[in-house]
Design a protein around this motif. Structure first.
Motif, PDB file in Angstrom:
ATOM      1  N   ASP A  15       0.893  -1.329  -0.075  1.00 39.03           N
ATOM      2  CA  ASP A  15       0.071  -0.029   0.025  1.00 39.03           C
ATOM      3  C   ASP A  15       0.777   1.096   0.087  1.00 39.03           C
ATOM      4  O   ASP A  15       0.562   2.302  -0.866  1.00 39.03           O
ATOM      5  CB  ASP A  15      -0.833  -0.200   1.189  1.00 39.03           C
ATOM      6  N   VAL A  16       1.896   1.299   1.052  1.00 34.25           N
ATOM      7  CA  VAL A  16       2.690   2.666   0.918  1.00 34.25           C
ATOM      8  C   VAL A  16       3.316   2.882  -0.427  1.00 34.25           C
ATOM      9  O   VAL A  16       3.392   3.919  -0.872  1.00 34.25           O
ATOM     10  CB  VAL A  16       3.721   2.354   2.089  1.00 34.25           C
ATOM     11  N   GLU A  17       3.771   1.765  -1.232  1.00 29.35           N
ATOM     12  CA  GLU A  17       4.500   2.019  -2.535  1.00 29.35           C
ATOM     13  C   GLU A  17       3.257   2.486  -3.659  1.00 29.35           C
ATOM     14  O   GLU A  17       3.370   3.411  -4.306  1.00 29.35           O
ATOM     15  CB  GLU A  17       5.011   0.586  -2.973  1.00 29.35           C
ATOM     16  N   LEU A  18       2.093   1.947  -3.276  1.00 35.22           N
ATOM     17  CA  LEU A  18       1.214   2.333  -4.270  1.00 35.22           C
ATOM     18  C   LEU A  18       0.479   3.865  -4.087  1.00 35.22           C
ATOM     19  O   LEU A  18       0.290   4.494  -5.133  1.00 35.22           O
ATOM     20  CB  LEU A  18      -0.327   1.559  -3.932  1.00 35.22           C
ATOM     21  N   ARG A  19       0.574   4.351  -2.769  1.00 31.78           N
ATOM     22  CA  ARG A  19       0.296   5.708  -2.516  1.00 31.78           C
ATOM     23  C   ARG A  19       1.460   6.742  -3.226  1.00 31.78           C
ATOM     24  O   ARG A  19       1.120   7.475  -3.789  1.00 31.78           O
ATOM     25  CB  ARG A  19       0.218   6.091  -1.044  1.00 31.78           C
ATOM     26  N   TYR A  20       2.558   6.394  -2.928  1.00 31.53           N
ATOM     27  CA  TYR A  20       3.664   6.956  -3.626  1.00 31.53           C
ATOM     28  C   TYR A  20       3.579   7.139  -5.015  1.00 31.53           C
ATOM     29  O   TYR A  20       3.824   8.238  -5.634  1.00 31.53           O
ATOM     30  CB  TYR A  20       5.058   6.291  -3.149  1.00 31.53           C
ATOM     31  N   LYS A  21       3.542   5.931  -5.429  1.00 29.41           N
ATOM     32  CA  LYS A  21       3.587   5.798  -7.170  1.00 29.41           C
ATOM     33  C   LYS A  21       2.210   6.493  -7.690  1.00 29.41           C
ATOM     34  O   LYS A  21       2.359   7.049  -8.776  1.00 29.41           O
ATOM     35  CB  LYS A  21       3.589   4.503  -7.596  1.00 29.41           C
ATOM     36  N   ALA A  22       0.994   6.524  -6.740  1.00 27.24           N
ATOM     37  CA  ALA A  22      -0.145   7.105  -7.541  1.00 27.24           C
ATOM     38  C   ALA A  22       0.097   8.604  -7.762  1.00 27.24           C
ATOM     39  O   ALA A  22      -0.232   9.264  -8.727  1.00 27.24           O
ATOM     40  CB  ALA A  22      -1.135   6.862  -6.601  1.00 27.24           C
ATOM     41  N   GLU A  23       0.959   9.289  -6.504  1.00 28.53           N
ATOM     42  CA  GLU A  23       1.065  10.659  -6.885  1.00 28.53           C
ATOM     43  C   GLU A  23       2.082  10.934  -8.221  1.00 28.53           C
ATOM     44  O   GLU A  23       1.790  11.974  -8.855  1.00 28.53           O
ATOM     45  CB  GLU A  23       1.986  11.127  -5.514  1.00 28.53           C
ATOM     46  N   ILE A  24       3.000  10.165  -8.214  1.00 28.14           N
ATOM     47  CA  ILE A  24       3.966  10.536  -9.589  1.00 28.14           C
ATOM     48  C   ILE A  24       2.975  10.003 -10.753  1.00 28.14           C
ATOM     49  O   ILE A  24       3.059  10.882 -11.815  1.00 28.14           O
ATOM     50  CB  ILE A  24       5.352   9.401  -9.510  1.00 28.14           C
ATOM     51  N   ALA A  25       1.942   9.106 -10.755  1.00 29.01           N
ATOM     52  CA  ALA A  25       1.127   8.836 -11.770  1.00 29.01           C
ATOM     53  C   ALA A  25       0.391  10.019 -12.131  1.00 29.01           C
ATOM     54  O   ALA A  25       0.094  10.527 -13.507  1.00 29.01           O
ATOM     55  CB  ALA A  25       0.294   7.617 -11.467  1.00 29.01           C
ATOM     56  N   VAL A  26       0.036  10.523 -11.223  1.00 30.21           N
ATOM     57  CA  VAL A  26      -0.990  11.814 -11.482  1.00 30.21           C
ATOM     58  C   VAL A  26      -0.032  13.019 -12.314  1.00 30.21           C
ATOM     59  O   VAL A  26      -0.241  13.594 -13.154  1.00 30.21           O
ATOM     60  CB  VAL A  26      -1.430  12.542 -10.223  1.00 30.21           C
ATOM     61  N   GLU A  27       1.132  13.208 -11.652  1.00 25.90           N
ATOM     62  CA  GLU A  27       2.336  14.236 -12.289  1.00 25.90           C
ATOM     63  C   GLU A  27       2.292  13.829 -13.765  1.00 25.90           C
ATOM     64  O   GLU A  27       2.451  14.759 -14.615  1.00 25.90           O
ATOM     65  CB  GLU A  27       3.438  14.073 -11.605  1.00 25.90           C
ATOM     66  N   ILE A  28       2.599  12.627 -13.912  1.00 24.77           N
ATOM     67  CA  ILE A  28       2.915  12.067 -15.350  1.00 24.77           C
ATOM     68  C   ILE A  28       1.874  12.278 -16.461  1.00 24.77           C
ATOM     69  O   ILE A  28       2.090  12.716 -17.159  1.00 24.77           O
ATOM     70  CB  ILE A  28       2.995  10.481 -15.293  1.00 24.77           C
ATOM     71  N   ASN A  29       0.556  12.083 -15.873  1.00 22.89           N
ATOM     72  CA  ASN A  29      -0.568  12.031 -16.718  1.00 22.89           C
ATOM     73  C   ASN A  29      -0.916  13.529 -17.074  1.00 22.89           C
ATOM     74  O   ASN A  29      -1.278  13.888 -18.189  1.00 22.89           O
ATOM     75  CB  ASN A  29      -1.678  11.406 -16.123  1.00 22.89           C
ATOM     76  N   GLU A  30      -0.481  14.683 -16.215  1.00 26.89           N
ATOM     77  CA  GLU A  30      -0.700  15.927 -16.481  1.00 26.89           C
ATOM     78  C   GLU A  30       0.294  16.373 -17.269  1.00 26.89           C
ATOM     79  O   GLU A  30       0.238  17.212 -18.589  1.00 26.89           O
ATOM     80  CB  GLU A  30      -0.662  16.605 -15.084  1.00 26.89           C
ATOM     81  N   LEU A  31       1.652  15.884 -17.432  1.00 25.01           N
ATOM     82  CA  LEU A  31       2.634  16.265 -18.409  1.00 25.01           C
ATOM     83  C   LEU A  31       2.333  15.801 -19.699  1.00 25.01           C
ATOM     84  O   LEU A  31       2.551  16.255 -20.665  1.00 25.01           O
ATOM     85  CB  LEU A  31       4.015  15.782 -17.697  1.00 25.01           C
TER      86      LEU A  31
END
Ligand code: SF4
Length: 349
Positions: A15-31
């Motif tokens: 779960d901790v990894e999912l939370r961290y990577k979800a934030e990066i995924a949001v950044e990637i999708n915006e970029l």
């Protein structure tokens, strides 16, 4: 994004990894939106990346097709260098980015354009098929490319008595078995051109009745699986259905229930009902199949991650878009020749 990833991956990724990577995924999708980019994700990408940012996922053949069809300005290839090069070969006017500069491949590194020229000099007039897992200059020396999903069809499409098939030794042997052809692995010491099958007296390297000419390249991941591994798993789980990639040795393929490309293995699991499955390929793909088929029992024999695929991370993918790196370039003179070989493969399907 976290909820979406959790629904798919809660049994696979902590779960901790999912939370961290979800934030990066949001950044990637915006970029991705800002830069009018498309992200292609190979089946070997780690689960959190695979299920969050790619617009398209698949094997090399699928992704080559997607790369050929995109109208976006930038293609980010979450895979290895030869795949990004193929995207560039098909899309010379677009920017192609590979998130990790050194994402190579033991197969692509096993052969050079000079090696192919030497083989062509030794076997004049024999058509050359190269696996897509090669660099652009090697593709440029080829008549046609293939992937693990269409290798036998490509060889047969040439209607030639003899075919040079490079560079994967095991894929070549598996294609030889599938098509009933005899294969040799020649040395490249300088000598006069050799007579082809049917042209000479029997005996000696150049005069055997061979139809495929191979090369000793290997995938450093798939070569590690052994028949003993399969026997050990079957001893514990006699009802297991074993799937192997054709870059595994012919002995491993023969001991498996099914062998096929990464996409073919995914379809096999989706379309069949076995008590349990063992997929002999890159570890992350086993996780990705398990995530897509939670009701199925997937055994793991996961001692091998591809060290090259493994360099493509969420952070590197974000930074590729942020800093426009690492740009893939293929010299135009090489690109046009490589394009012919790739396009000819795409026409076969
Ligand atoms: S899994 Fe094997 S064939 Fe695929 S990129 Fe890695 S080394 Fe190359």
């Amino acid at each position: 994004m976290y909820e979406k990833m959790k629904a798919r991956l809660e049994k696979i990724v902590p779960d901790v990894e999912l939370r961290y990577k979800a934030e990066i995924a949001v950044e990637i999708n915006e970029l991705k939106k800002q830069k009018n980019a498309v992200i292609l994700g190979h089946n070997y990408m780690e689960p959190a990346l695979f299920y969050s940012v790619p617009d398209f996922t698949g094997d090399s053949l699928d992704l080559s097709r997607k790369a050929a069809q995109t109208d976006k300005d930038i293609i980010v290839f979450c895979g290895v260098r030869f795949m990004a090069e193929t995207a560039k070969i098909l899309n010379p006017s677009k920017t192609v980015l590979l998130p990790a500069e050194k994402a190579g491949c033991s197969l692509a590194e096993s052969i050079t354009a000079e090696d192919v020229r030497a083989l062509k000099a030794k076997f004049p007039g024999v058509p050359v098929v190269t696996y897509v897992n090669t660099y652009a200059d090697v593709k440029a020396e080829s008549d046609i490319c293939c992937t693990s999903s269409n290798a036998a069809a490509v060889v047969e499409s040439l209607h030639s008595d003899t075919v040079i098939f490079l560079p994967d030794e095991y894929l070549a042997k598996n294609v030889a078995n599938e098509t009933g052809k005899h294969i040799i692995f020649p040395t490249l010491a300088p000598q006069p051109p050799l007579p082809l099958a049917g042209e000479g007296v029997k005996g000696g390297e150049g005069q055997l009745d061979y139809q495929l000419i191979g090369w000793h390249g290997r995938c450093e991941v798939h070569e590690k699986f052994t028949v003993k591994d399969i026997e050990a798993v079957r001893a514990q789980f006699p009802d297991v259905v074993v799937l192997s990639h054709p870059e595994c040795s012919p002995e491993v393929v023969a001991a498996s229930n099914f062998s096929g490309s990464t996409n073919a293995m995914i379809r096999y699991v989706q379309q069949t009902k076995a008590p349990r499955y063992l997929v002999l390929t890159e570890c992350a793909m086993g996780d990705n199949i398990a995530a897509a088929n939670p009701e199925k029992d997937m055994l793991r024999l996961c001692m091998v991650r591809c060290p090259h695929m493994n360099t493509i991370t969420m952070e590197e993918t974000r930074d590729a878009l942020k800093f426009n790196r690492y740009v893939i370039d293929v010299p135009e003179e090489i690109r046009v020749r490589a394009y012919r070989a790739v396009q000819r493969m795409l026409e076969i399907g």
